[in-house]
Motif scaffolding. Structure first.
Motif, PDB file in Angstrom:
ATOM      1  N   GLY A 191       0.835  -1.194   0.000  1.00  0.00           N
ATOM      2  CA  GLY A 191       0.000   0.000   0.000  1.00  0.00           C
ATOM      3  C   GLY A 191       0.867   1.240   0.000  1.00  0.00           C
ATOM      4  N   THR A 192       0.346   2.317   0.519  1.00  0.00           N
ATOM      5  CA  THR A 192       1.091   3.582   0.523  1.00  0.00           C
ATOM      6  C   THR A 192       2.227   3.591   1.537  1.00  0.00           C
ATOM      7  N   GLY A 193       2.169   2.674   2.528  1.00  0.00           N
ATOM      8  CA  GLY A 193       3.229   2.632   3.537  1.00  0.00           C
ATOM      9  C   GLY A 193       3.110   3.697   4.599  1.00  0.00           C
ATOM     10  N   GLU A 194       1.914   4.253   4.758  1.00  0.00           N
ATOM     11  CA  GLU A 194       1.712   5.301   5.763  1.00  0.00           C
ATOM     12  C   GLU A 194       1.122   4.717   7.041  1.00  0.00           C
ATOM     13  N   GLY A 195       1.375   5.390   8.157  1.00  0.00           N
ATOM     14  CA  GLY A 195       0.800   5.020   9.441  1.00  0.00           C
ATOM     15  C   GLY A 195       0.407   6.262  10.199  1.00  0.00           C
ATOM     16  N   LEU A 196      -0.457   6.094  11.189  1.00  0.00           N
ATOM     17  CA  LEU A 196      -0.890   7.210  12.032  1.00  0.00           C
ATOM     18  C   LEU A 196      -0.163   7.139  13.359  1.00  0.00           C
ATOM     19  N   MET A 197       0.547   8.195  13.710  1.00  0.00           N
ATOM     20  CA  MET A 197       1.286   8.254  14.971  1.00  0.00           C
ATOM     21  C   MET A 197       0.529   9.141  15.951  1.00  0.00           C
ATOM     22  N   LEU A 198       0.161   8.568  17.102  1.00  0.00           N
ATOM     23  CA  LEU A 198      -0.555   9.295  18.143  1.00  0.00           C
ATOM     24  C   LEU A 198       0.426   9.871  19.161  1.00  0.00           C
ATOM     25  N   THR A 199      -0.102  10.736  20.020  1.00  0.00           N
ATOM     26  CA  THR A 199       0.702  11.245  21.128  1.00  0.00           C
ATOM     27  C   THR A 199       0.641  10.311  22.333  1.00  0.00           C
ATOM     28  N   LEU A 200      -0.264   9.330  22.312  1.00  0.00           N
ATOM     29  CA  LEU A 200      -0.373   8.386  23.420  1.00  0.00           C
ATOM     30  C   LEU A 200       0.936   7.636  23.621  1.00  0.00           C
ATOM     31  N   ASP A 201       1.226   7.311  24.870  1.00  0.00           N
ATOM     32  CA  ASP A 201       2.324   6.422  25.217  1.00  0.00           C
ATOM     33  C   ASP A 201       1.695   5.108  25.664  1.00  0.00           C
ATOM     34  N   SER A 202       1.934   4.034  24.938  1.00  0.00           N
ATOM     35  CA  SER A 202       1.287   2.752  25.232  1.00  0.00           C
ATOM     36  C   SER A 202       1.520   2.306  26.667  1.00  0.00           C
ATOM     37  N   ARG A 203       2.691   2.610  27.204  1.00  0.00           N
ATOM     38  CA  ARG A 203       3.006   2.186  28.566  1.00  0.00           C
ATOM     39  C   ARG A 203       2.165   2.935  29.588  1.00  0.00           C
ATOM     40  N   ILE A 204       2.046   4.247  29.422  1.00  0.00           N
ATOM     41  CA  ILE A 204       1.219   5.035  30.344  1.00  0.00           C
ATOM     42  C   ILE A 204      -0.255   4.688  30.155  1.00  0.00           C
ATOM     43  N   GLN A 205      -0.661   4.452  28.912  1.00  0.00           N
ATOM     44  CA  GLN A 205      -2.040   4.048  28.638  1.00  0.00           C
ATOM     45  C   GLN A 205      -2.370   2.755  29.365  1.00  0.00           C
ATOM     46  N   ARG A 206      -1.464   1.776  29.300  1.00  0.00           N
ATOM     47  CA  ARG A 206      -1.700   0.495  29.962  1.00  0.00           C
ATOM     48  C   ARG A 206      -1.759   0.660  31.486  1.00  0.00           C
ATOM     49  N   ILE A 207      -0.866   1.494  32.021  1.00  0.00           N
ATOM     50  CA  ILE A 207      -0.881   1.748  33.460  1.00  0.00           C
ATOM     51  C   ILE A 207      -2.244   2.270  33.878  1.00  0.00           C
ATOM     52  N   CYS A 208      -2.745   3.254  33.158  1.00  0.00           N
ATOM     53  CA  CYS A 208      -4.010   3.892  33.527  1.00  0.00           C
ATOM     54  C   CYS A 208      -5.195   2.961  33.306  1.00  0.00           C
ATOM     55  N   GLU A 209      -5.144   2.148  32.248  1.00  0.00           N
ATOM     56  CA  GLU A 209      -6.222   1.194  32.031  1.00  0.00           C
ATOM     57  C   GLU A 209      -6.273   0.174  33.165  1.00  0.00           C
ATOM     58  N   GLY A 210      -5.105  -0.268  33.624  1.00  0.00           N
ATOM     59  CA  GLY A 210      -5.059  -1.221  34.732  1.00  0.00           C
ATOM     60  C   GLY A 210      -5.627  -0.626  36.008  1.00  0.00           C
ATOM     61  N   ILE A 211      -5.266   0.612  36.320  1.00  0.00           N
ATOM     62  CA  ILE A 211      -5.788   1.278  37.515  1.00  0.00           C
ATOM     63  C   ILE A 211      -7.290   1.493  37.384  1.00  0.00           C
ATOM     64  N   ALA A 212      -7.733   1.900  36.203  1.00  0.00           N
ATOM     65  CA  ALA A 212      -9.163   2.141  35.994  1.00  0.00           C
ATOM     66  C   ALA A 212      -9.977   0.870  36.194  1.00  0.00           C
ATOM     67  N   GLN A 213      -9.474  -0.264  35.716  1.00  0.00           N
ATOM     68  CA  GLN A 213     -10.195  -1.518  35.883  1.00  0.00           C
ATOM     69  C   GLN A 213     -10.321  -1.911  37.346  1.00  0.00           C
ATOM     70  N   GLU A 214      -9.358  -1.511  38.141  1.00  0.00           N
ATOM     71  CA  GLU A 214      -9.389  -1.820  39.563  1.00  0.00           C
ATOM     72  C   GLU A 214     -10.281  -0.856  40.343  1.00  0.00           C
ATOM     73  N   LYS A 215     -10.369   0.397  39.889  1.00  0.00           N
ATOM     74  CA  LYS A 215     -10.896   1.447  40.750  1.00  0.00           C
ATOM     75  C   LYS A 215     -12.224   2.062  40.308  1.00  0.00           C
ATOM     76  N   MET A 216     -12.643   1.874  39.067  1.00  0.00           N
ATOM     77  CA  MET A 216     -13.866   2.548  38.639  1.00  0.00           C
ATOM     78  C   MET A 216     -14.681   1.677  37.690  1.00  0.00           C
ATOM     79  N   ASP A 217     -16.002   1.827  37.817  1.00  0.00           N
ATOM     80  CA  ASP A 217     -16.911   1.133  36.909  1.00  0.00           C
ATOM     81  C   ASP A 217     -17.132   1.933  35.638  1.00  0.00           C
ATOM     82  N   ARG A 218     -17.414   3.224  35.812  1.00  0.00           N
ATOM     83  CA  ARG A 218     -17.644   4.115  34.681  1.00  0.00           C
ATOM     84  C   ARG A 218     -16.891   5.418  34.927  1.00  0.00           C
ATOM     85  N   GLY A 219     -16.219   5.890  33.907  1.00  0.00           N
ATOM     86  CA  GLY A 219     -15.494   7.142  34.085  1.00  0.00           C
ATOM     87  C   GLY A 219     -14.417   7.334  33.050  1.00  0.00           C
TER      88      GLY A 219
END
Length: 568
Positions: A191-219
């Motif tokens: 294909g064109t060989g293009e990709g989308l680069m986000l500002t997210l850091d996968s490591r920080i995202q995973r940290i926060c997802e793990g905490i959220a699963q432990e601490k909140m139902d909705r939010g």
């Protein structure tokens, strides 16, 4: 005469046979003819549609990261019983149906030692533990984006990746051939060989997802880099599985709402903006007001939490205790135009671009004319009424006080990259930046927010291993549960560490009976996790985290702290 006719027929038949024999001999040596015949008996089996990838800020893949193995089978030749145990559990019925047809087919295999002669690996669009699902989105059954970035970037994502097909020659029975000249092969169409680069850091995202699963139902959880406005984590709860969206629809659990970019009543997390505007207008931080627990205006009573009076307080003490009456007093002193200007300069009522063509909600900011109504002005002055903002917008305006008075529009996407070179070919990082408050004013409010944690009702937000500043908030929703308890949106937003902030963190717990101290504890957990992620001081001897360290896991118990009062 009869003999002559028979002789002529015999000669004719011999001539036709000779021509056919010559034609066959020629076809057997003519490569183009042979290729045309082969194409008529060629089977092409799609393996990958070749969709462009999405990357985090470190150029780590957030899509097509995991692979699954597919086996090539022929009908008639393969025994269902022979390969039953090797086929993936979800594919057994499909395997049984395919083996009855007259054409080769691919079936996903389990991780077993027994495999067919030809196997191929296919990248899976989403991880088995999906990451940033609400932002990335999902595809429909035909592989088209219908939600999130997959939808917003559909046109060029569909053209960006490498399409993969298994090509094989088949015999009259539909079985693939495996000879010196005819071997099943993997055919790739770049294909064109293009990709989308986000500002997210996968490591920080995973940290926060793990905490959220432990601490909140909705939010929602938002982590933003203070100096740049780049969003490093954007979490919405409940999570959902992009490979099984139907399950979320069936549960009707609101898991498909992307809460970080949706609008909510913000409550008292807006008070730092009013405090800064008051300082800008020349109102002294030592201005005193006697809070009796309620404020009467045009026949309407506005109350502090639980109707509890705070007595005579100055601006810092009012911030520490989140005194609604004090901030109503400030808002009325400032007037409609001033309050509106401050909120607008802080990003309220404005969309935040995610990628071109997709924005966050603008929330809601009353006009100056609407704020001329004293009741509306009073409500907005402590973050209620018609004022609505997304958690990302809240991160944007709280970041002002961590960033010396400078507003930086939050950013989700770095841009389009060339996946081979890693170079950004089209930048999306063009944040609006403006000075909203002078550095000395921002510093004064920053000190007030630090005092909220150290001396006020935000003590639950105190990190165990570092320092922070922030503001509580509990917003009424007007909705009630079966026990006739009003559901609240609980907030805590602030910065970490206190003196030289690197991150602005916002936590919002949606429509529950929890309070701001619950959101504050989540804030503290995130601050501590970031402290360890970045590498603790040598005396603490805790190494920086890697990607393998941050998959959701059991979390350490939170320090049990409580606040005597929570604000509305």
């Amino acid at each position: 005469m009869e003999e002559k006719r028979l002789l002529a027929v015999a000669v004719g038949m011999i001539a036709v046979f000779s021509v056919l024999t010559a034609r066959l001999a020629w076809l057997s040596t003519d490569e183009s003819a042979r290729y045309a015949v082969q194409k008529q008996s060629e089977a092409t089996l799609p393996l990958s549609e070749g969709r462009g990838d999405i990357y985090d800020c470190n150029q780590w893949k957030m899509t097509d990261w995991e692979y699954r193995t597919y086996g090539l089978f022929s009908p008639g030749k393969e025994s269902y019983r022979t390969w039953f145990e090797s086929v993936d559990e979800t594919q057994k019925s499909a395997f049984y149906g395919s083996i009855q047809r007259r054409e080769p087919f691919l079936v996903q295999l389990q991780d077993t030692q027994k495999q067919p002669e030809f196997v191929f690996r296919q990248a899976q669009r989403y991880w088995s533990q999906p990451i940033a699902a609400h932002l990335i989105g999902y595809l429909d059954g035909e592989g088209h984006g219908v939600y999130g970035l997959e939808k917003a970037c559909e046109d060029w994502l569909a053209e960006a990746g490498t399409k993969e097909e298994v090509v094989c020659t088949v015999d009259a029975l539909g079985a693939y051939l495996n000879t010196n000249h005819d071997v099943p092969t993997l055919q790739k169409t770049p294909g064109t060989g293009e990709g989308l680069m986000l500002t997210l850091d996968s490591r920080i995202q995973r940290i926060c997802e793990g905490i959220a699963q432990e601490k909140m139902d909705r939010g929602a959880i938002v982590v933003m880099e203070t100096a740049t406005g780049k969003i490093r984590a954007s979490v919405s709860m409940p999570l959902f599985d992009p490979t099984d969206v139907a399950a979320s629809i069936e549960k009707n659990d609101t898991s498909l709402i992307n809460r970080p970019i949706s609008g909510y009543s913000v409550g008292s997390v807006f008070k730092p903006v009013i405090a800064a505007q008051a300082l800008k207008a020349g109102i002294s931080p030592d201005t005193l007001y006697e809070c009796t627990g309620e404020y009467e205006l045009n026949g309407h009573i506005y109350r502090c939490a639980y109707g509890k009076g705070h007595g005579v307080v100055n601006m810092t003490e009012a911030m520490e205790q989140s005194c609604n009456c004090y901030f109503i007093h400030l808002g009325l002193m400032l007037g409609a135009q001033s309050v509106h200007d401050a909120a607008q300069a802080a990003g309220c009522g404005q969309v935040t671009p995610i990628v071109p063509g997709w924005n966050t909600t603008a929330g809601n900011l009353s006009t100056v004319e609407q704020l001329e109504d004293k009741g509306q002005l009073a409500s907005v002055s402590f973050g209620q009424g018609a004022l609505l903002a997304s958690p990302v917008q809240v991160a944007g305006f709280l970041n002002i006080f961590a960033n010396e008075g400078m507003y930086i529009q939050p950013s989700y996407a770095q841009g389009i990259i060339d996946t081979e070179s890693g170079q950004v070919t089209e930048s999306f990082y063009r944040p609006i930046q403006r000075t909203v408050f002078e550095p000395d004013i921002a510093k004064q409010v920053q000190e007030m927010m630090i005092s909220v944690i150290e001396n006020g009702i935000g003590s639950a937000a105190a990190p165990r291993m570092t320092t922070a500043g922030g503001k509580t908030g509990t917003a009424q929703t007007g909705r009630y549960n079966e026990d006739d308890e009003e559901l609240m949106d609980a907030w805590f937003g602030g910065f970490y560490p206190a003196n030289e902030p690197r991150y602005t963190i916002v936590v919002m717990m949606d429509s529950g009976t929890h309070g701001s101290s619950d959101a504050a504890r989540v804030f503290a957990d995130i601050a501590d996790a970031l402290y360890c992620f970045e590498g603790c001081p040598e005396e603490d001897a805790v190494p920086p985290l890697s990607l393998e360290d941050i998959l959701p896991d059991e979390e350490t118990d939170a320090v049990e702290t409580s606040a005597e009062n929570e604000d509305l």
